[in-house]
Write a protein that holds these residues in place. Structure first.
Motif, PDB file in Angstrom:
ATOM      1  N   ASP A 173       0.815  -1.212   0.000  1.00  0.00           N
ATOM      2  CA  ASP A 173       0.000   0.000   0.000  1.00  0.00           C
ATOM      3  C   ASP A 173       0.853   1.268   0.000  1.00  0.00           C
ATOM      4  OD1 ASP A 173      -2.631  -1.232   0.124  1.00  0.00           O
ATOM      5  OD2 ASP A 173      -2.090  -1.851   2.159  1.00  0.00           O
ATOM      6  N   ALA A 232      -8.665  -4.656 -10.475  1.00  0.00           N
ATOM      7  CA  ALA A 232      -8.685  -3.856  -9.246  1.00  0.00           C
ATOM      8  C   ALA A 232      -7.260  -3.607  -8.743  1.00  0.00           C
ATOM      9  CB  ALA A 232      -9.523  -4.557  -8.185  1.00  0.00           C
ATOM     10  N   HIS A 233      -6.396  -4.607  -8.884  1.00  0.00           N
ATOM     11  CA  HIS A 233      -5.016  -4.453  -8.434  1.00  0.00           C
ATOM     12  C   HIS A 233      -4.299  -3.381  -9.246  1.00  0.00           C
ATOM     13  CE1 HIS A 233      -0.902  -6.410  -7.401  1.00  0.00           C
ATOM     14  NE2 HIS A 233      -1.264  -5.542  -6.491  1.00  0.00           N
ATOM     15  N   HIS A 236      -5.557   0.026  -8.122  1.00  0.00           N
ATOM     16  CA  HIS A 236      -4.975   0.364  -6.819  1.00  0.00           C
ATOM     17  C   HIS A 236      -3.533   0.874  -6.986  1.00  0.00           C
ATOM     18  CE1 HIS A 236      -4.040   0.173  -2.574  1.00  0.00           C
ATOM     19  NE2 HIS A 236      -3.120  -0.762  -2.765  1.00  0.00           N
ATOM     20  N   SER A 262      -6.837   4.058  -1.418  1.00  0.00           N
ATOM     21  CA  SER A 262      -7.666   2.864  -1.582  1.00  0.00           C
ATOM     22  C   SER A 262      -6.958   1.689  -0.946  1.00  0.00           C
ATOM     23  CB  SER A 262      -7.898   2.583  -3.074  1.00  0.00           C
ATOM     24  OG  SER A 262      -6.662   2.293  -3.725  1.00  0.00           O
ATOM     25  N   ARG A 263      -7.662   0.556  -0.870  1.00  0.00           N
ATOM     26  CA  ARG A 263      -7.002  -0.686  -0.476  1.00  0.00           C
ATOM     27  C   ARG A 263      -7.736  -1.849  -1.128  1.00  0.00           C
ATOM     28  NH1 ARG A 263      -8.494   0.044   5.742  1.00  0.00           N
ATOM     29  NH2 ARG A 263     -10.728  -0.358   5.687  1.00  0.00           N
ATOM     30  N   LEU A 264      -6.987  -2.889  -1.413  1.00  0.00           N
ATOM     31  CA  LEU A 264      -7.583  -4.080  -2.011  1.00  0.00           C
ATOM     32  C   LEU A 264      -8.312  -4.882  -0.943  1.00  0.00           C
ATOM     33  CD1 LEU A 264      -4.596  -5.123  -4.287  1.00  0.00           C
ATOM     34  CD2 LEU A 264      -6.796  -4.187  -5.034  1.00  0.00           C
ATOM     35  N   PHE A 283     -16.965   0.650  -2.085  1.00  0.00           N
ATOM     36  CA  PHE A 283     -16.177  -0.245  -2.913  1.00  0.00           C
ATOM     37  C   PHE A 283     -16.414   0.053  -4.384  1.00  0.00           C
ATOM     38  CE2 PHE A 283     -17.394  -2.227   1.053  1.00  0.00           C
ATOM     39  CZ  PHE A 283     -16.184  -2.678   1.564  1.00  0.00           C
ATOM     40  N   SER A 291     -12.503  -6.089  -6.359  1.00  0.00           N
ATOM     41  CA  SER A 291     -12.877  -4.748  -5.936  1.00  0.00           C
ATOM     42  C   SER A 291     -11.805  -4.135  -5.053  1.00  0.00           C
ATOM     43  CB  SER A 291     -14.215  -4.770  -5.194  1.00  0.00           C
ATOM     44  OG  SER A 291     -14.123  -5.615  -4.057  1.00  0.00           O
ATOM     45  N   LEU A 292     -11.878  -2.826  -4.934  1.00  0.00           N
ATOM     46  CA  LEU A 292     -11.031  -2.115  -3.996  1.00  0.00           C
ATOM     47  C   LEU A 292     -11.904  -1.170  -3.194  1.00  0.00           C
ATOM     48  CD1 LEU A 292      -9.023   0.689  -5.831  1.00  0.00           C
ATOM     49  CD2 LEU A 292     -10.678  -0.707  -7.014  1.00  0.00           C
ATOM     50  N   GLU A 293     -11.509  -0.969  -1.957  1.00  0.00           N
ATOM     51  CA  GLU A 293     -12.232  -0.042  -1.098  1.00  0.00           C
ATOM     52  C   GLU A 293     -11.660   1.346  -1.293  1.00  0.00           C
ATOM     53  OE1 GLU A 293     -13.593   0.649   3.558  1.00  0.00           O
ATOM     54  OE2 GLU A 293     -12.164  -0.942   3.049  1.00  0.00           O
TER      55      GLU A 293
END
Length: 324
Positions: A173, A232-233, A236, A262-264, A283, A291-293
Motif C-alpha cells: 500500500d 482492481a489491483h 490500486h 484505496s485498499r484491495l 467499494f 474490488s477495492l475499497e
C-alpha cells in the motif's frame, strides 16, 4: 583526508537529503568526526523560481531553499547548456558534480568539466526504469522491489556506468511520496559512500546491460485517468503510484473525481466495471470483478474527504458507476 570540491545540481524535495549529506561532510565538521573525506559544496545549481498557486507567487525550489539555509551560493540558469552557464561551471573548477533530479539534460560540454565526472542519484535499479519518473512507474507497474542507483552520467538517458546500488521491497500500500522519502534517504547514504570510493580511487564502475533497460517516461495528466476495465489491483497501483501528480482521476455523475487512497479487499461483485457498492465501506469494482475499497476522494472543486462521507452526501444508487 581527501577534500572534494563539489557542485550540486538538483531541484526537487527528493534531492534535499543528498545535499544535506554533502553539507554534513563539509570542513571542518568532517575533520572533527574523523572522516576520511570532506567536501566543499561550492555552489548549488537549480531550476529558476516558478510561479505557483492561485496567486502565481514565485516559489524557490526545495534545493534553493536548502542551499540558502546553509549559506551555499545558488545559480539558476534557464538552460544549463547555454555558453554562459558552461563558462560559469568551468570557472568553478569542481572535482566532481552531483546531480539529483535537476530537470534538464546535461550536455557533454558540461560532463567533461569535472575530472571525476558527474555522479547521479537515480531512484531505480538501473537499467530498469530509466527516465524522469521511476518511483511512480515502479508502483504503477506493480514492481515488488526497487531501489537507488549511483551512476556516472554520460550523454545517454541514464545509460552511464553504475557505481553502487541499494534495493528495497515496495510495500503493498506504499504510495509514491512515501517511497520517495525512503529512496531519497538511502540515495544520500549511498552517494556519500560512492564519493569516498571515488576520492580513494577504489570505485568500480559497472556498465549497464542495455538489453534489460526499461523506461519511466515523464508523467502526463492523462496518465492518471482510470480505466475501470483494468483489474482492481492495477487500479490500486495507479492510485498510490500517481500521487501527488497527475493523481488518479475518474468521473462521477459528470464531474471529475480524484481518488487519493484505496485498499484491495477480498469482496467480489458480479457488476459492471466502475460500479460502486456502499455497504460497510465504499467499494469500486474493477474489470476483473475484484474490488477495492475507496478510502479518500476529492470531488472537483471540493476538499478531500473520507469516501464514506462522500457516499453519504451523494446518496449512492445501484446505477452509479465511475468513469461514465
Amino acid at each position: 583526508m581527501s577534500l572534494l570540491k563539489v557542485v550540486f545540481l538538483g531541484t526537487p524535495e527528493f534531492a534535499v537529503p543528498a545535499l544535506e549529506a554533502l553539507v554534513a561532510a563539509a570542513e571542518p565538521l568532517a575533520r572533527a568526526r574523523g572522516s576520511e573525506m570532506s567536501v566543499d559544496v561550492v555552489e548549488a545549481i537549480t531550476q529558476p523560481d516558478r510561479p505557483k498557486g492561485r496567486r502565481q507567487e514565485m516559489i524557490p525550489s526545495p534545493i534553493k531553499a536548502a542551499a540558502l539555509r546553509h549559506g551555499i551560493p545558488v545559480y539558476q540558469p534557464e538552460r544549463i547548456r547555454r555558453p554562459e552557464a558552461i563558462g560559469h561551471l568551468r570557472a568553478l573548477a569542481p572535482d566532481v558534480m552531483v546531480v539529483v533530479g535537476y530537470g534538464q539534460i546535461i550536455p557533454q560540454s558540461v560532463i567533461d568539466i569535472a575530472p571525476l565526472g558527474i555522479i547521479n542519484v537515480h531512484a531505480s535499479l538501473l537499467p530498469e526504469l530509466r527516465g524522469a519518473a521511476p518511483i511512480q512507474w515502479s508502483i504503477v507497474r506493480g514492481y515488488e522491489r526497487t531501489g537507488v542507483t549511483i551512476m556516472r552520467i554520460d550523454a545517454g538517458l541514464d545509460t552511464g556506468d553504475t557505481l553502487g546500488q541499494w534495493d528495497t521491497p515496495i510495500g503493498p500500500d506504499e504510495t509514491a511520496p512515501e517511497l520517495s522519502v525512503r529512496l531519497a534517504a538511502a540515495g544520500a547514504r549511498l552517494l556519500m559512500q560512492t564519493l569516498a570510493e571515488l576520492a580513494a580511487g577504489s570505485a568500480h564502475p559497472v556498465p549497464q546491460d542495455n538489453g534489460r533497460a526499461t523506461l519511466a517516461p515523464i508523467l502526463k495528466k492523462e496518465d492518471g485517468r482510470i480505466d475501470w476495465h483494468c483489474s482492481a489491483h492495477q487500479i490500486h497501483n495507479r492510485i498510490r503510484g500517481f500521487q501527488p501528480w497527475p493523481g488518479a482521476h475518474t468521473s462521477f455523475r459528470g464531474q471529475s473525481l480524484h481518488l487519493w487512497r484505496s485498499r484491495l479487499v477480498p469482496q467480489r461483485w458480479n457488476l459492471a466495471p466502475g460500479a460502486l457498492v456502499h455497504e460497510e465501506g465504499v467499494f469500486a469494482v474493477g474489470g476483473d470483478g475484484a474490488s477495492l475499497e475507496l478510502l479518500e476522494v476529492q470531488l472537483e472543486g471540493r476538499k478531500k474527504m473520507p469516501a464514506a462521507v462522500f457516499a453519504h452526501g451523494h446518496r449512492l444508487t445501484p446505477e452509479d458507476r465511475l468513469g461514465i
